[in-house]
Design a protein around this motif. Structure first.
Motif, PDB file in Angstrom:
ATOM      1  N   VAL A   1       0.874  -1.169   0.000  1.00  0.00           N
ATOM      2  CA  VAL A   1       0.000   0.000   0.000  1.00  0.00           C
ATOM      3  C   VAL A   1       0.910   1.217   0.000  1.00  0.00           C
ATOM      4  O   VAL A   1       1.742   1.382   0.889  1.00  0.00           O
ATOM      5  CB  VAL A   1      -0.932   0.007   1.220  1.00  0.00           C
ATOM      6  N   VAL A   2       0.778   2.025  -1.048  1.00  0.00           N
ATOM      7  CA  VAL A   2       1.679   3.157  -1.247  1.00  0.00           C
ATOM      8  C   VAL A   2       0.868   4.439  -1.188  1.00  0.00           C
ATOM      9  O   VAL A   2      -0.192   4.538  -1.805  1.00  0.00           O
ATOM     10  CB  VAL A   2       2.363   3.039  -2.634  1.00  0.00           C
ATOM     11  N   GLY A   3       1.360   5.408  -0.445  1.00  0.00           N
ATOM     12  CA  GLY A   3       0.657   6.686  -0.388  1.00  0.00           C
ATOM     13  C   GLY A   3       1.097   7.490   0.815  1.00  0.00           C
ATOM     14  O   GLY A   3       2.092   7.169   1.456  1.00  0.00           O
ATOM     15  N   ASN A   4       0.343   8.535   1.110  1.00  0.00           N
ATOM     16  CA  ASN A   4       0.696   9.396   2.227  1.00  0.00           C
ATOM     17  C   ASN A   4       0.111   8.858   3.518  1.00  0.00           C
ATOM     18  O   ASN A   4      -1.094   8.668   3.635  1.00  0.00           O
ATOM     19  CB  ASN A   4       0.188  10.816   1.975  1.00  0.00           C
ATOM     20  N   ILE A   5       0.998   8.618   4.483  1.00  0.00           N
ATOM     21  CA  ILE A   5       0.586   8.081   5.769  1.00  0.00           C
ATOM     22  C   ILE A   5       1.024   9.086   6.824  1.00  0.00           C
ATOM     23  O   ILE A   5       2.103   9.652   6.712  1.00  0.00           O
ATOM     24  CB  ILE A   5       1.314   6.735   6.055  1.00  0.00           C
ATOM     25  N   GLY A   6       0.204   9.282   7.843  1.00  0.00           N
ATOM     26  CA  GLY A   6       0.633  10.186   8.906  1.00  0.00           C
ATOM     27  C   GLY A   6      -0.527  10.982   9.467  1.00  0.00           C
ATOM     28  O   GLY A   6      -1.662  10.500   9.511  1.00  0.00           O
ATOM     29  N   SER A   7      -0.218  12.190   9.890  1.00  0.00           N
ATOM     30  CA  SER A   7      -1.238  13.036  10.497  1.00  0.00           C
ATOM     31  C   SER A   7      -1.366  14.316   9.689  1.00  0.00           C
ATOM     32  O   SER A   7      -0.579  14.565   8.785  1.00  0.00           O
ATOM     33  CB  SER A   7      -0.812  13.390  11.923  1.00  0.00           C
ATOM     34  N   LYS A   8      -2.335  15.157  10.046  1.00  0.00           N
ATOM     35  CA  LYS A   8      -2.509  16.417   9.333  1.00  0.00           C
ATOM     36  C   LYS A   8      -1.236  17.254   9.390  1.00  0.00           C
ATOM     37  O   LYS A   8      -0.889  17.948   8.451  1.00  0.00           O
ATOM     38  CB  LYS A   8      -3.656  17.221   9.962  1.00  0.00           C
ATOM     39  N   LYS A   9      -0.525  17.166  10.522  1.00  0.00           N
ATOM     40  CA  LYS A   9       0.678  17.996  10.680  1.00  0.00           C
ATOM     41  C   LYS A   9       1.832  17.483   9.837  1.00  0.00           C
ATOM     42  O   LYS A   9       2.653  18.259   9.365  1.00  0.00           O
ATOM     43  CB  LYS A   9       1.109  18.029  12.145  1.00  0.00           C
ATOM     44  N   ARG A  10       1.946  16.165   9.716  1.00  0.00           N
ATOM     45  CA  ARG A  10       3.084  15.653   8.959  1.00  0.00           C
ATOM     46  C   ARG A  10       2.726  14.378   8.220  1.00  0.00           C
ATOM     47  O   ARG A  10       2.491  13.336   8.825  1.00  0.00           O
ATOM     48  CB  ARG A  10       4.262  15.383   9.902  1.00  0.00           C
ATOM     49  N   MET A  11       2.668  14.486   6.900  1.00  0.00           N
ATOM     50  CA  MET A  11       2.403  13.321   6.072  1.00  0.00           C
ATOM     51  C   MET A  11       3.720  12.819   5.504  1.00  0.00           C
ATOM     52  O   MET A  11       4.618  13.597   5.222  1.00  0.00           O
ATOM     53  CB  MET A  11       1.486  13.686   4.897  1.00  0.00           C
TER      54      MET A  11
ATOM     55  N   TYR B   1       5.156  10.186   2.457  1.00  0.00           N
ATOM     56  CA  TYR B   1       4.875   9.271   1.357  1.00  0.00           C
ATOM     57  C   TYR B   1       5.656   7.999   1.611  1.00  0.00           C
ATOM     58  O   TYR B   1       6.884   8.036   1.750  1.00  0.00           O
ATOM     59  CB  TYR B   1       5.307   9.907   0.037  1.00  0.00           C
ATOM     60  N   THR B   2       4.965   6.871   1.736  1.00  0.00           N
ATOM     61  CA  THR B   2       5.686   5.640   2.065  1.00  0.00           C
ATOM     62  C   THR B   2       4.941   4.422   1.558  1.00  0.00           C
ATOM     63  O   THR B   2       3.900   4.544   0.899  1.00  0.00           O
ATOM     64  CB  THR B   2       5.928   5.557   3.596  1.00  0.00           C
ATOM     65  N   ALA B   3       5.487   3.268   1.840  1.00  0.00           N
ATOM     66  CA  ALA B   3       4.845   2.009   1.474  1.00  0.00           C
ATOM     67  C   ALA B   3       4.775   1.141   2.715  1.00  0.00           C
ATOM     68  O   ALA B   3       5.707   1.135   3.521  1.00  0.00           O
ATOM     69  CB  ALA B   3       5.658   1.296   0.392  1.00  0.00           C
ATOM     70  N   ILE B   4       3.666   0.423   2.862  1.00  0.00           N
ATOM     71  CA  ILE B   4       3.543  -0.489   3.998  1.00  0.00           C
ATOM     72  C   ILE B   4       2.976  -1.820   3.543  1.00  0.00           C
ATOM     73  O   ILE B   4       2.259  -1.893   2.539  1.00  0.00           O
ATOM     74  CB  ILE B   4       2.650   0.099   5.131  1.00  0.00           C
ATOM     75  N   GLY B   5       3.312  -2.854   4.275  1.00  0.00           N
ATOM     76  CA  GLY B   5       2.798  -4.188   3.972  1.00  0.00           C
ATOM     77  C   GLY B   5       3.869  -5.251   4.110  1.00  0.00           C
ATOM     78  O   GLY B   5       5.036  -4.959   4.397  1.00  0.00           O
ATOM     79  N   ASP B   6       3.468  -6.500   3.892  1.00  0.00           N
ATOM     80  CA  ASP B   6       4.386  -7.631   4.043  1.00  0.00           C
ATOM     81  C   ASP B   6       5.595  -7.527   3.131  1.00  0.00           C
ATOM     82  O   ASP B   6       6.689  -7.950   3.485  1.00  0.00           O
ATOM     83  CB  ASP B   6       3.657  -8.949   3.726  1.00  0.00           C
ATOM     84  N   ALA B   7       5.386  -6.988   1.927  1.00  0.00           N
ATOM     85  CA  ALA B   7       6.497  -6.897   0.968  1.00  0.00           C
ATOM     86  C   ALA B   7       7.600  -5.992   1.516  1.00  0.00           C
ATOM     87  O   ALA B   7       8.786  -6.248   1.326  1.00  0.00           O
ATOM     88  CB  ALA B   7       6.002  -6.376  -0.380  1.00  0.00           C
TER      89      ALA B   7
END
Length: 204
Positions: free
Chosen positions: A126-136, A138-144
């Protein structure tokens, strides 16, 4: 801006983790200025190798880094680009180390003994912006992603191996690079072990 609204999506990416071996030892013997100077020289060369191969630097973690290939824009040669980046990182580190080894400075001579470990895996994340309103971020998460990180950690167990590539990345690139089979690695949640490969050896 609108960028914070980027939705995350599931896509195939190739993930590269790199970490410095022996860094703790160096840190204990060095001033914060020496450590900062080393990290800046090191990261500059590593990031150059990643960018030159169409990679995207995802984040720094102390003396480690995570890079993504095929995430920001689709890249049908992402696996090849990631493996080439790792080889270029190895070459760049060797050049840095020979410069440090010849230094008058004791700390630089110490740092010239460092090695890096690199793990590479390809899979859906899953690729995209992760985080909070203050600080996003761009990353990837998951088993891979977890597997790529695990491969990087596994290089510690094999003194002659600085790059470990999963079978998923290997299959897409095996005609392009001189791979040798490496360890079979047990992974949490998978009954079968993952075959891994290394590319070339650490040059003496």
């Amino acid at each position: 801006g609108n960028s914070a609204g980027l939705s995350s999506q599931r896509k195939k990416v190739t993930i590269l983790f790199a970490d410095v071996r022996g860094f703790t030892n160096f840190s204990e013997q060095s001033s914060p200025e020496q450590i900062a100077s080393f990290l800046n020289q090191y990261f500059e060369k590593m990031i150059e190798a990643i960018f030159n191969n169409h990679g995207h630097l995802n984040k720094f973690m102390g003396d480690g880094l995570m890079a993504l290939f095929g995430a920001l824009r689709d890249d049908e040669f992402q696996e090849e680009h990631a493996v080439q980046a790792a080889i270029d990182m190895r070459t760049a580190l060797a050049a840095l180390k020979s410069g440090w080894a010849a230094s008058e400075d004791a700390a630089e001579r110490t740092i010239s003994l460092l090695e890096i470990g690199i793990g590479i895996n390809t899979g859906l994340a899953v690729v995209g912006n992760i985080g909070s309103k203050k600080r996003m971020e761009y990353t990837a998460i998951g088993d891979a992603v977890n597997l790529a990180s695990r491969l990087e950690q596994c290089t510690r167990d094999y003194p002659d191996v600085d790059i470990l590539v999963s079978e998923y990345t290997y299959v897409a690139t095996r005609s392009r690079f001189p791979f040798q089979p490496a360890a079979e690695i047990a992974v949490k949640g998978k009954s079968e072990k993952i075959r891994t490969y290394t590319v070339g050896g650490i040059s003496p």
